[in-house]
Design a protein around this motif. Structure first.
Motif, short mmCIF file in Angstrom:
data_model
loop_
_atom_site.label_atom_id
_atom_site.label_comp_id
_atom_site.label_asym_id
_atom_site.label_seq_id
_atom_site.Cartn_x
_atom_site.Cartn_y
_atom_site.Cartn_z
N LYS A 148 -39.85 43.99 17.73
CA LYS A 148 -41.16 44.33 17.17
C LYS A 148 -41.83 45.40 18.02
N ASP A 149 -42.53 46.32 17.34
CA ASP A 149 -43.30 47.36 18.01
C ASP A 149 -44.57 47.56 17.22
N GLN A 150 -45.64 46.94 17.65
CA GLN A 150 -46.93 46.99 16.99
C GLN A 150 -46.80 46.52 15.54
N ARG A 151 -47.04 47.39 14.57
CA ARG A 151 -47.01 46.96 13.17
C ARG A 151 -45.61 46.99 12.56
N ASP A 208 -48.52 55.79 6.70
CA ASP A 208 -47.17 55.23 6.68
C ASP A 208 -46.36 55.78 5.50
#
Lengths: 112, 114
Positions: A58-61, A84
């Motif tokens: 996981k990396d932030q969102r 995005d």
């Protein structure tokens, strides 16, 4: 050779919703799985990757999950934002480490 | 640190001509790969070079060739151009060829064959 299938080809979500893109691959010896984001007219940029010795990263969102048994991995984007919006490509590196095979891409549209 | 640089950015060629594209990798990266990107076929692997040796080649005709120099810069050549060769050609570099390493893309060369 490696065969990578990516679904869906287009995805439209409302700002703030989550988006999930899934890829399947054929070569069980593959062990590196990157995801790239390509904005219109720009180069593909690596956003997250996962190696076969972990099941989730996981990396932030952004998060990626990997199921080696089923040979599929997924990109999860939470709390989507208009920025995005882009085309997302999954890829699989062959065991020899000298070829990335890409999925067909997913055009993500985030509606404000 | 400079990124991957591709030249030229745009090219217009006539059917039957040949073309040479250049890619300068990130300093310290010894592996360079080339991809063809088209709307219908996505990103297709052309070939990969490591330490001046072609280690893998995709399913493209022999008109597509490449090479790598001792400074890791790479060129690809397409001879006897066809209309279907119109595409965005991307190169990517990575630190080492083997193992699990990140690949970084150049901005691409857009080739139009008329």
């Amino acid at each position: 050779g490696e065969n990578v299938e990516q679904h869906p080809s287009t995805l439209s979500v409302q700002e703030g919703d989550s988006a999930v893109i899934k890829c399947t691959y054929s070569d069980s010896a593959s062990n590196y799985f990157p995801w790239y984001k390509q904005e219109l007219g720009k180069r593909p940029q690596l956003i997250i990757d996962i190696r076969s010795n972990v099941g989730e990263k996981k990396d932030q969102r952004i998060a990626v999950t990997l199921n080696k048994t089923a040979k599929h991995f997924s990109l999860h984007i939470t709390e989507t934002q208009p920025e995005d919006s882009a085309v997302y490509f999954c890829a699989v590196l062959n065991n020899a480490g000298n070829m990335l095979t890409f999925g067909g891409g997913t055009r993500l549209m985030v509606k404000p | 640190k400079a990124g991957v640089t591709q030249t030229p950015r745009y090219l217009i060629k006539t059917r039957g001509q040949q073309v040479t594209l250049s890619c300068s990798p990130i300093s310290g990266h010894r592996s360079v790969s080339w991809y063809q990107q088209t709307p219908g076929q996505g990103l297709q692997f052309l070939f990969e070079y490591f330490s001046e040796t072609q280690r893998n080649k995709g399913n493209f005709p022999g008109r597509f060739s490449g090479r790598q120099f001792s400074n890791s810069r790479s060129e690809m050549n397409v001879s006897t151009l066809e209309l279907g060769d119109s595409a965005l050609y991307l190169c990517a570099s990575s630190r080492v060829g083997g193992g699990n390493t990140e690949a970084f893309f150049g901005q691409g060369t857009r080739l139009t064959v008329v």
